[in-house]
Motif scaffolding. Structure first.
Motif, mmCIF file in Angstrom:
data_model
loop_
_atom_site.group_PDB
_atom_site.id
_atom_site.type_symbol
_atom_site.label_atom_id
_atom_site.label_comp_id
_atom_site.label_asym_id
_atom_site.label_seq_id
_atom_site.Cartn_x
_atom_site.Cartn_y
_atom_site.Cartn_z
ATOM 1 N N SER A 83 1.273 -1.466 0.063
ATOM 2 C CA SER A 83 -0.120 -0.023 0.222
ATOM 3 C C SER A 83 0.908 1.156 -0.165
ATOM 4 O O SER A 83 0.501 2.373 -0.367
ATOM 5 C CB SER A 83 -1.142 -0.070 1.150
ATOM 6 O OG SER A 83 -0.794 0.550 2.299
ATOM 7 N N ILE A 87 0.984 3.680 -3.040
ATOM 8 C CA ILE A 87 0.836 6.108 -2.988
ATOM 9 C C ILE A 87 0.927 6.289 -3.646
ATOM 10 O O ILE A 87 0.355 7.797 -4.186
ATOM 11 C CB ILE A 87 0.960 6.366 -1.534
ATOM 12 C CG1 ILE A 87 -0.239 5.607 -0.433
ATOM 13 C CG2 ILE A 87 0.953 7.906 -1.360
ATOM 14 C CD1 ILE A 87 0.567 5.608 1.357
ATOM 15 N N THR A 161 -7.584 -4.357 3.660
ATOM 16 C CA THR A 161 -7.629 -3.479 3.146
ATOM 17 C C THR A 161 -8.790 -2.378 3.313
ATOM 18 O O THR A 161 -8.048 -1.696 3.539
ATOM 19 C CB THR A 161 -7.625 -4.605 1.637
ATOM 20 O OG1 THR A 161 -6.530 -5.356 1.623
ATOM 21 C CG2 THR A 161 -7.493 -3.604 0.983
ATOM 22 N N ALA A 165 -7.933 1.194 3.543
ATOM 23 C CA ALA A 165 -8.614 2.054 2.144
ATOM 24 C C ALA A 165 -9.472 3.426 3.353
ATOM 25 O O ALA A 165 -9.078 4.156 3.006
ATOM 26 C CB ALA A 165 -9.163 1.451 1.941
#
Length: 299
Positions: A83, A87, A161, A165
């Protein structure tokens, strides 16, 4: 001598020492691989503290769950690293307006990211106890019967996730820098280790503000409704506002109080836990007829 050091020094070391080292390394432009080393250091310190000063000695011994917990931790930490890596791509495509305070010193930038992420993650966590489809995936985390550091990393990857998020998406929309995101990712991992730690540490009045193990044990009480408290990841501020804060200094926890009373036979193997939310048996009643715990629950 070692026990007082762990009791009063472990949390400052993790929150200020490990996170502080991460912030210093990232701010200096050092390789992000150093963060992996810090994470491994934090995990090692977590296990050492739990053995030096355990809250419940039995929780230090694997009960057929050691390999499963390592698998959960490995997969979910890899997702955190991925993640962070994506970005810059997301920031280049979905940033609405670059409102991020780039001119601020690095530490306030990281603290801002922590507080914003804490709100998003807390709200998804709260919703996961109220909405059936979300609970199916979150139930994996609540199937644990011993409360120790690695439990914080034991989540269904889809739920992990979703939580991340919710925490990071608002930050990306306003131009979250990748360096701040890197420090945030390590802070999340450190916080999960502290929040589920079996170390019998003390933080004084800070237990009413910081989401650490003393308060989070109440969240893992196995009775539906009774365990719907203390949802925060970093802080308990949102729980005070939501009316979901709970604490009883006289309460003592054992494995008999953990898990899910409505589904005590939840699968324990890693692959079976990944599959369970998709099975007809994957849900359990949100509210059993009697949601009260035995006397002394502190609710």
């Amino acid at each position: 001598m070692l026990k007082p050091v762990v009791r009063y020094g472990y949390v400052p070391f993790m929150l200020l020492g490990v996170n502080g080292a991460a912030i210093a390394l990232v701010a200096s432009g050092a390789s992000k691989l150093w963060l992996v080393g810090l994470l491994l250091t934090a995990i090692g310190c977590s296990f050492a503290a739990e053995r030096a000063l355990p809250y419940e000695a039995a929780w230090n011994s694997p009960d057929g769950d050691g390999g499963r917990d390592i698998a959960h931790a490995g997969v979910n930490e890899l997702l955190l690293l991925i993640s962070v890596g994506v970005i810059p791509v997301l920031a280049a495509t979905v940033t609405v307006a670059d409102l991020w305070p780039h001119s601020w010193p690095f530490v306030p930038q990281v603290l801002t990211a922590v507080l914003v992420a804490d709100l998003g993650i807390t709200l998804v966590h709260y919703a996961s106890h109220k909405i059936g489809p979300l609970w199916r995936f979150h139930a994996v985390h609540h199937s644990v019967k011993r409360f120790y550091g690695f439990n914080g990393l034991m989540k269904h990857p889809l739920h992990q996730t979703l939580e991340m998020a919710a925490g990071v998406a608002p930050l990306i929309l306003v131009g979250l820098p990748v360096d701040v995101a890197s420090a945030l990712a390590l802070a999340v991992a450190v916080q999960l280790l502290l929040q589920h730690s079996n170390a019998d540490y003390r933080v004084g009045a800070a237990k009413y503000v910081l989401a650490l193990n003393e308060g989070h044990r109440f969240h893992h009480l196995k009775w539906a409704g009774v365990g719907d408290v203390n949802f925060g990841l970093f802080t308990l501020v949102w729980d005070h506002l939501l009316g979901t804060f709970s604490h009883d200094p006289a309460r003592r926890f054992t494995s008999e109080h953990l898990g899910m009373a409505a589904k005590p036979d939840y699968p324990t193997a890693y692959l079976a836990q990944l599959a369970e939310p998709f099975r007809a048996s994957g849900a359990c009643p949100a509210e059993p007829p009697d949601t009260r715990s035995p006397s002394g629950s502190g609710q």
